[in-house]
Design a protein around this motif. Structure first.
Motif, mmCIF file in Angstrom:
data_model
loop_
_atom_site.group_PDB
_atom_site.id
_atom_site.type_symbol
_atom_site.label_atom_id
_atom_site.label_comp_id
_atom_site.label_asym_id
_atom_site.label_seq_id
_atom_site.Cartn_x
_atom_site.Cartn_y
_atom_site.Cartn_z
ATOM 1 N N CYS A 110 0.815 -1.225 0.000
ATOM 2 C CA CYS A 110 0.000 0.000 0.000
ATOM 3 C C CYS A 110 0.843 1.268 0.000
ATOM 4 O O CYS A 110 0.442 2.279 -0.592
ATOM 5 N N LYS A 121 -4.185 -0.853 -3.194
ATOM 6 C CA LYS A 121 -5.183 -0.829 -2.121
ATOM 7 C C LYS A 121 -5.125 -2.068 -1.237
ATOM 8 O O LYS A 121 -5.803 -2.140 -0.221
ATOM 9 N N THR A 164 -13.010 -6.784 5.296
ATOM 10 C CA THR A 164 -13.731 -6.670 6.563
ATOM 11 C C THR A 164 -14.060 -8.037 7.141
ATOM 12 O O THR A 164 -14.094 -8.216 8.369
ATOM 13 N N LEU A 187 -8.802 -2.051 8.112
ATOM 14 C CA LEU A 187 -8.972 -0.604 8.279
ATOM 15 C C LEU A 187 -8.214 0.165 7.203
ATOM 16 O O LEU A 187 -8.707 1.169 6.672
ATOM 17 N N ILE A 188 -7.010 -0.306 6.886
ATOM 18 C CA ILE A 188 -6.219 0.363 5.842
ATOM 19 C C ILE A 188 -6.890 0.198 4.478
ATOM 20 O O ILE A 188 -6.912 1.135 3.663
ATOM 21 N N LEU A 190 -10.075 -0.060 3.907
ATOM 22 C CA LEU A 190 -11.190 0.898 3.883
ATOM 23 C C LEU A 190 -10.675 2.318 3.685
ATOM 24 O O LEU A 190 -11.262 3.102 2.929
ATOM 25 N N TRP A 191 -9.585 2.670 4.343
ATOM 26 C CA TRP A 191 -9.003 4.009 4.208
ATOM 27 C C TRP A 191 -8.540 4.261 2.779
ATOM 28 O O TRP A 191 -8.772 5.337 2.228
ATOM 29 N N ARG A 192 -7.929 3.249 2.170
ATOM 30 C CA ARG A 192 -7.442 3.392 0.804
ATOM 31 C C ARG A 192 -8.594 3.487 -0.206
ATOM 32 O O ARG A 192 -8.393 3.944 -1.330
ATOM 33 N N HIS A 193 -9.765 3.054 0.195
ATOM 34 C CA HIS A 193 -10.931 3.102 -0.701
ATOM 35 C C HIS A 193 -11.805 4.331 -0.459
ATOM 36 O O HIS A 193 -12.965 4.354 -0.890
ATOM 37 N N ARG A 194 -11.288 5.348 0.184
ATOM 38 C CA ARG A 194 -12.097 6.544 0.458
ATOM 39 C C ARG A 194 -12.731 7.134 -0.795
ATOM 40 O O ARG A 194 -13.932 7.439 -0.791
#
Length: 214
Positions: A110, A121, A164, A187-188, A190-194
């Motif tokens: 990432c 991602k 998830t 969590l990362i 999800l963060w990368r998929h903002r």
């Protein structure tokens, strides 16, 4: 020999526990940071992957080059480097080394230092890590990923759902020792998929096969 020290060299050099942990993390990071998507597309003459589609270095963006074989190879290699990192980590530091190396391989993918920390991602690499840590968790991850892709035809939705599911699957299958590392990865992801989440909320997220960014 004290429990917090490990001898790893023929000359009898002893590393403290934190040094072994750092070594495992570094090895995992370096393996994970290999940008197979960029390497394969350049070798195939498809240009710089970062200038195509979303600019992401993962398999979904490789697919936008029109080379399905390259996309499949990228996915497999990105997963394989995660699995390899887990194996190497387990050899260097039995016990917690596998999860540590897997986590840092994911982070390396990432945020690769070679690409100014602008990487992928992490979904494929997380799959490889999950499979190597626990084949049951890995299969659940893969089933959710493929099932979500078949149902929604939206790569981001299937990827986030699979990520998830991994820490939850670890808890459900009696592997709470893996839940923390997999939870951090989720969590990362999800963060990368903002940006994808923002487009999903607007109803603008492209489906698989679309030429729009993802």
């Amino acid at each position: 020999m004290p429990r917090n020290k490990v001898c790893i060299a023929q000359g009898g050099r002893v590393l403290e526990g934190w040094q072994m942990t750092a070594l495992v993390a570094l090895v995992g990071y370096l393996l994970g940071s290999i940008p197979f998507g960029i390497i394969l597309t350049r070798l195939a003459g498809a240009g710089d992957l970062r200038a195509i589609g979303s600019g992401n270095i993962g398999a979904t963006n490789v697919l936008r080059t029109g080379r399905k074989g390259l996309a499949a190879a990228t996915l497999l290699l990105d997963a394989a480097k995660g699995a390899l990192a887990v194996w190497v980590g387990a050899q260097i530091l039995p016990g917690e080394g596998a999860a540590i190396a897997g986590l840092f391989a994911f982070i390396g993918h990432c945020f690769p230092v070679w690409l100014r920390f602008k990487g992928g991602k992490g979904v494929a690499t997380m799959l490889g890590v999950a499979l190597a840590l626990s084949w049951i968790v890995g299969l659940i991850f893969a089933a959710v990923w493929l099932g979500g892709l078949a149902l929604f035809r939206i790569s981001s939705v299937s990827g986030m759902s699979a990520a998830t599911s991994a820490p939850l699957a670890a808890l459900a299958t009696g592997r709470p020792d893996l839940a923390a590392a997999l939870g951090i990865m989720a969590l990362i992801v999800l963060w990368r998929h903002r940006p994808n989440i923002a487009r999903l909320l607007k109803g603008e997220e492209p489906r698989v096969g679309s030429s729009r960014h993802a």
